[in-house]
Design a protein around this motif. Structure first.
Motif, PDB file in Angstrom:
ATOM      1  N   VAL A   9      77.317  98.026  55.236  1.00 38.43           N
ATOM      2  CA  VAL A   9      77.064  98.414  56.622  1.00 38.43           C
ATOM      3  C   VAL A   9      76.932  97.158  57.482  1.00 38.43           C
ATOM      4  CG1 VAL A   9      75.932 100.572  55.961  1.00 38.43           C
ATOM      5  CG2 VAL A   9      74.559  98.498  56.249  1.00 38.43           C
ATOM      6  N   GLY A  10      77.013  97.388  58.793  1.00 37.57           N
ATOM      7  CA  GLY A  10      76.895  96.285  59.738  1.00 37.57           C
ATOM      8  C   GLY A  10      77.521  96.661  61.058  1.00 37.57           C
ATOM      9  N   ARG A  11      77.349  95.804  62.050  1.00 40.51           N
ATOM     10  CA  ARG A  11      77.962  96.069  63.351  1.00 40.51           C
ATOM     11  C   ARG A  11      79.472  95.841  63.258  1.00 40.51           C
ATOM     12  NH1 ARG A  11      79.091  91.307  65.869  1.00 40.51           N
ATOM     13  NH2 ARG A  11      77.996  89.431  65.153  1.00 40.51           N
ATOM     14  N   PRO A  12      80.239  96.200  64.285  1.00 42.87           N
ATOM     15  CA  PRO A  12      81.691  96.033  64.217  1.00 42.87           C
ATOM     16  C   PRO A  12      82.120  94.567  64.082  1.00 42.87           C
ATOM     17  CG  PRO A  12      81.078  97.534  66.010  1.00 42.87           C
ATOM     18  CD  PRO A  12      79.808  96.909  65.512  1.00 42.87           C
ATOM     19  N   ASN A  13      83.218  94.376  63.375  1.00 44.84           N
ATOM     20  CA  ASN A  13      83.911  93.083  63.302  1.00 44.84           C
ATOM     21  C   ASN A  13      83.120  91.960  62.632  1.00 44.84           C
ATOM     22  OD1 ASN A  13      86.307  93.960  64.418  1.00 44.84           O
ATOM     23  ND2 ASN A  13      86.417  92.282  65.883  1.00 44.84           N
ATOM     24  N   VAL A  14      82.302  92.285  61.631  1.00 48.02           N
ATOM     25  CA  VAL A  14      81.623  91.228  60.877  1.00 48.02           C
ATOM     26  C   VAL A  14      82.327  90.954  59.547  1.00 48.02           C
ATOM     27  CG1 VAL A  14      79.367  91.599  61.928  1.00 48.02           C
ATOM     28  CG2 VAL A  14      79.997  92.881  59.863  1.00 48.02           C
ATOM     29  N   GLY A  15      83.366  91.771  59.224  1.00 48.44           N
ATOM     30  CA  GLY A  15      84.135  91.528  58.005  1.00 48.44           C
ATOM     31  C   GLY A  15      83.832  92.470  56.864  1.00 48.44           C
ATOM     32  N   LYS A  16      83.312  93.658  57.163  1.00 46.13           N
ATOM     33  CA  LYS A  16      82.958  94.606  56.095  1.00 46.13           C
ATOM     34  C   LYS A  16      84.180  95.007  55.269  1.00 46.13           C
ATOM     35  CE  LYS A  16      81.155  97.548  58.954  1.00 46.13           C
ATOM     36  NZ  LYS A  16      81.352  96.756  60.174  1.00 46.13           N
ATOM     37  N   SER A  17      85.271  95.370  55.940  1.00 45.47           N
ATOM     38  CA  SER A  17      86.465  95.815  55.218  1.00 45.47           C
ATOM     39  C   SER A  17      87.093  94.675  54.415  1.00 45.47           C
ATOM     40  CB  SER A  17      87.491  96.392  56.204  1.00 45.47           C
ATOM     41  OG  SER A  17      86.988  97.560  56.826  1.00 45.47           O
ATOM     42  N   GLN A  34      90.536  94.420  66.048  1.00 44.24           N
ATOM     43  CA  GLN A  34      90.040  95.408  67.003  1.00 44.24           C
ATOM     44  C   GLN A  34      88.803  96.114  66.455  1.00 44.24           C
ATOM     45  OE1 GLN A  34      92.978  98.250  68.361  1.00 44.24           O
ATOM     46  NE2 GLN A  34      91.443  99.874  68.418  1.00 44.24           N
ATOM     47  N   PRO A  35      87.678  96.178  67.215  1.00 42.03           N
ATOM     48  CA  PRO A  35      86.498  96.896  66.731  1.00 42.03           C
ATOM     49  C   PRO A  35      86.795  98.381  66.569  1.00 42.03           C
ATOM     50  CG  PRO A  35      85.960  95.477  68.609  1.00 42.03           C
ATOM     51  CD  PRO A  35      87.460  95.525  68.517  1.00 42.03           C
ATOM     52  N   GLY A  36      86.097  99.013  65.628  1.00 45.66           N
ATOM     53  CA  GLY A  36      86.213 100.457  65.451  1.00 45.66           C
ATOM     54  C   GLY A  36      87.383 100.897  64.607  1.00 45.66           C
ATOM     55  N   VAL A  37      88.029  99.981  63.873  1.00 48.48           N
ATOM     56  CA  VAL A  37      89.159 100.361  63.041  1.00 48.48           C
ATOM     57  C   VAL A  37      88.698 101.282  61.909  1.00 48.48           C
ATOM     58  CG1 VAL A  37      90.903  99.511  61.424  1.00 48.48           C
ATOM     59  CG2 VAL A  37      90.557  98.361  63.620  1.00 48.48           C
ATOM     60  N   THR A  38      87.613 100.918  61.220  1.00 52.12           N
ATOM     61  CA  THR A  38      87.067 101.772  60.175  1.00 52.12           C
ATOM     62  C   THR A  38      86.147 102.806  60.816  1.00 52.12           C
ATOM     63  OG1 THR A  38      87.146  99.988  58.547  1.00 52.12           O
ATOM     64  CG2 THR A  38      85.725 101.852  58.045  1.00 52.12           C
ATOM     65  N   ARG A  39      86.434 104.084  60.532  1.00 45.95           N
ATOM     66  CA  ARG A  39      85.636 105.148  61.135  1.00 45.95           C
ATOM     67  C   ARG A  39      84.985 106.009  60.061  1.00 45.95           C
ATOM     68  NH1 ARG A  39      90.221 106.661  65.720  1.00 45.95           N
ATOM     69  NH2 ARG A  39      89.822 104.866  67.044  1.00 45.95           N
ATOM     70  N   ASP A  40      85.777 106.542  59.149  1.00 45.78           N
ATOM     71  CA  ASP A  40      85.218 107.295  58.036  1.00 45.78           C
ATOM     72  C   ASP A  40      84.636 106.329  57.018  1.00 45.78           C
ATOM     73  OD1 ASP A  40      86.215 110.094  58.668  1.00 45.78           O
ATOM     74  OD2 ASP A  40      88.107 108.994  58.661  1.00 45.78           O
ATOM     75  N   ARG A  41      83.922 106.890  56.031  1.00 48.44           N
ATOM     76  CA  ARG A  41      83.478 106.072  54.914  1.00 48.44           C
ATOM     77  C   ARG A  41      84.531 106.177  53.815  1.00 48.44           C
ATOM     78  NH1 ARG A  41      80.759 110.941  54.656  1.00 48.44           N
ATOM     79  NH2 ARG A  41      80.299 111.758  52.567  1.00 48.44           N
ATOM     80  N   PRO A 145      74.833  83.362  51.994  1.00 52.53           N
ATOM     81  CA  PRO A 145      76.047  82.939  52.700  1.00 52.53           C
ATOM     82  C   PRO A 145      77.284  83.245  51.866  1.00 52.53           C
ATOM     83  CG  PRO A 145      74.937  81.033  51.751  1.00 52.53           C
ATOM     84  CD  PRO A 145      74.047  82.208  51.483  1.00 52.53           C
ATOM     85  N   ILE A 146      78.266  83.902  52.473  1.00 48.59           N
ATOM     86  CA  ILE A 146      79.509  84.231  51.770  1.00 48.59           C
ATOM     87  C   ILE A 146      80.699  84.047  52.697  1.00 48.59           C
ATOM     88  CG2 ILE A 146      78.306  85.973  50.366  1.00 48.59           C
ATOM     89  CD1 ILE A 146      79.871  88.095  52.012  1.00 48.59           C
ATOM     90  N   SER A 147      81.875  84.040  52.102  1.00 45.93           N
ATOM     91  CA  SER A 147      83.126  84.099  52.865  1.00 45.93           C
ATOM     92  C   SER A 147      83.975  85.208  52.258  1.00 45.93           C
ATOM     93  CB  SER A 147      83.878  82.772  52.807  1.00 45.93           C
ATOM     94  OG  SER A 147      85.183  82.922  53.356  1.00 45.93           O
ATOM     95  N   SER A 148      84.101  86.316  52.975  1.00 42.62           N
ATOM     96  CA  SER A 148      84.896  87.437  52.463  1.00 42.62           C
ATOM     97  C   SER A 148      86.350  87.051  52.284  1.00 42.62           C
ATOM     98  CB  SER A 148      84.800  88.628  53.422  1.00 42.62           C
ATOM     99  OG  SER A 148      83.488  89.117  53.482  1.00 42.62           O
ATOM    100  N   ILE A 149      86.855  86.189  53.167  1.00 45.11           N
ATOM    101  CA  ILE A 149      88.272  85.806  53.107  1.00 45.11           C
ATOM    102  C   ILE A 149      88.543  84.933  51.898  1.00 45.11           C
ATOM    103  CG2 ILE A 149      90.067  84.463  54.250  1.00 45.11           C
ATOM    104  CD1 ILE A 149      89.038  85.458  56.903  1.00 45.11           C
ATOM    105  N   HIS A 150      87.699  83.921  51.666  1.00 40.82           N
ATOM    106  CA  HIS A 150      87.940  82.960  50.590  1.00 40.82           C
ATOM    107  C   HIS A 150      87.204  83.303  49.299  1.00 40.82           C
ATOM    108  CE1 HIS A 150      88.623  80.467  54.331  1.00 40.82           C
ATOM    109  NE2 HIS A 150      89.792  80.424  53.725  1.00 40.82           N
ATOM    110  N   GLY A 151      86.238  84.186  49.366  1.00 36.14           N
ATOM    111  CA  GLY A 151      85.516  84.607  48.172  1.00 36.14           C
ATOM    112  C   GLY A 151      84.317  83.764  47.818  1.00 36.14           C
ATOM    113  N   SER A 152      84.077  82.673  48.515  1.00 35.21           N
ATOM    114  CA  SER A 152      82.941  81.809  48.173  1.00 35.21           C
ATOM    115  C   SER A 152      81.626  82.548  48.418  1.00 35.21           C
ATOM    116  CB  SER A 152      82.986  80.517  48.994  1.00 35.21           C
ATOM    117  OG  SER A 152      82.947  80.787  50.379  1.00 35.21           O
TER     118      SER A 152
END
Length: 445
Positions: A9-17, A34-41, A145-152
């Motif tokens: 969970v989190g606010r929009p555009n923090v990298g959850k997906s 774009q914020p709001g791309v993920t809507r359903d769980r 601290p993490i990086s979702s893109i790089h995996g660190s």
């Protein structure tokens, strides 16, 4: 679901997906600026060391704003938290704590689920610790601290996650039937899914394009496990802009590809469209079993001939899937919804069916005796030597002949019709592979 659930969970555009894609090892969730791309769980299987679990991606949380889908997104996040063994609260380390982060943190502290705080976008190990330290003020314990893109940093986060995930118990798994729910926007796909489950599993809205991800839900009925995949409404390509909707349509086609059977949803109040025909062609081309589900049947004025007239019109317009069974339902009232599973079972049974070579050849011989293959002006006539079923899903027959060029489309359609009349195969496409006799010494037979 038998596996423990981890909600993100989190606010929009923090990298959850992006984190979901990292943990599950696949591009499962749509990622876009774009914020709001993920809507359903959305539910995706994942594992770490000896533990298996299910990751749930949720829409960006926004409080104090009830416009568009935001209240529904909050509702979906609450359901995910109620199901979860543990939740990961994601924040943006580059931006730092925001007022919305503080508001969400206060709300999460009231929820009956453990919370791990993941500070995303900390690409620099040196700066990451300093960025994460700012989030101690949220009062949710140590920020990782993490990086979702790089995996660190994700390894350290997952190590902490194991405190809440029990070791996976070996269990006997049932043969799962994968069911894709597909159709144009606003025909009632998500409403039908919710009618199956008796719960608000997917967001339902009259605004077309509500569903963007392909959403998996596992249910069990009468000892059979089904994976229901709700998909984005598929519009004509020229009507789809680049961005989240395009990705959603692409995911819908992927869902059809990995399904055993497709519930092709039609709107009883609308005519069959060109896009419906394209979708029918794609289902047949992919070799998927199919059930035609005519929704909103409760809203149709009927007489003695209504259902037969509509069925005739559907099969005439959707000739690519004229082998599919049709069922007339109402997701709103629940009319005949439970019977859809019977149609699914029948279609899957035929899709996986294998017929002995002796029976296949008997059908072919009867067909040839009833209608001989045509001959050329030069007197060369097609000959069928023998036939056999070479695979299932869909049922595929290899037809061995003297020269494939002697068998034109009309005769090939005739032979396929004979297979259906003699053997059934209702609910599944069948494929005929024509194999010519190899020439001897380079001279064609």
């Amino acid at each position: 679901m038998s596996l423990p659930i981890v909600a993100i969970v989190g606010r929009p555009n923090v990298g959850k997906s992006t984190l979901v894609n990292r943990l599950t090892g696949e591009m499962a969730s749509i990622v876009h600026d774009q914020p709001g791309v993920t809507r359903d769980r959305t539910y995706r299987p994942a594992f770490w060391q000896d533990r298996e679990f299910v990751v749930v991606d949720t829409g960006g949380l926004v409080f104090g704003d009830d416009s568009e889908f935001l209240p529904l997104i909050r509702q979906q996040a609450i359901v995910a938290l109620n199901e979860a063994k543990v939740a990961i609260f994601m924040v943006d380390g580059q931006i730092g704590p925001t007022a919305l982060d503080l508001e969400i943190a206060a709300w999460l502290r009231q929820q009956p689920v453990p919370i791990l705080l993941a500070v995303n976008k900390c690409e620099s190990p040196q700066q990451g610790l300093a960025q994460a330290a700012e989030f101690w003020q949220l009062g949710l314990g140590e920020p990782y601290p993490i990086s979702s893109i790089h995996g660190s940093g994700t390894g350290e986060l997952l190590d902490q996650l194991l405190d809440y995930i029990p070791p996976t118990d070996p269990e006997i798994t049932t043969d799962e039937i994968r069911v894709a729910i597909a159709g144009r926007p606003n025909v009632g796909k998500s409403s039908l899914l919710n009618a199956f489950l008796g719960a608000e599993r997917a967001i339902v809205s009259p605004i077309s394009g509500t569903t963007r991800d392909a959403i998996d839900t596992v249910v069990e009925r009468d000892g059979q496990t089904y994976r229901l995949i709700d998909t984005a409404g598929i519009r004509r390509r020229k009507s789809v802009d680049y961005g989240p909707e395009m990705f959603g349509v692409h995911r819908a086609f992927q869902a059809i590809h990995r399904a055993d059977v497709v519930l092709f949803i039609l709107d009883a109040l609308e005519d069959i469209t060109e896009q419906d025909q394209r979708l029918a062609g794609h289902i047949a081309e992919q070799g998927r079993a199919c059930v035609l589900v005519v929704n909103k049947w409760d809203a149709v004025e009927k007489d003695t001939y209504t259902i037969n007239d509509y069925r005739h019109r559907v099969y005439q317009r959707l000739n690519f899937v004229d082998w599919a069974e049709a069922i007339f339902v109402s997701a709103l009232t629940g009319q005949r919804v439970n019977k859809v599973f019977d149609f699914v079972n029948q279609a899957v049974e035929q899709h996986r069916r294998r017929v002995s070579t002796a029976v296949v050849n008997e059908v072919v011989q009867d067909a040839v005796n009833g209608h001989s293959p045509p001959a050329t002006r030069q007197g060369r006539q097609g000959k069928v030597y023998y036939a056999t079923q070479v695979s299932t899903q869909p049922p595929t027959m290899a037809i061995f002949v003297n020269d494939t060029k002697l068998f034109k489309d009309n005769y090939r359609r005739y032979l396929e019709k004979q297979f259906r009349e003699q053997l059934g195969f209702k609910g599944t496409p069948i494929r005929l592979l024509w194999r010519g006799k190899k020439p001897r010494h380079g001279v064609p037979e």
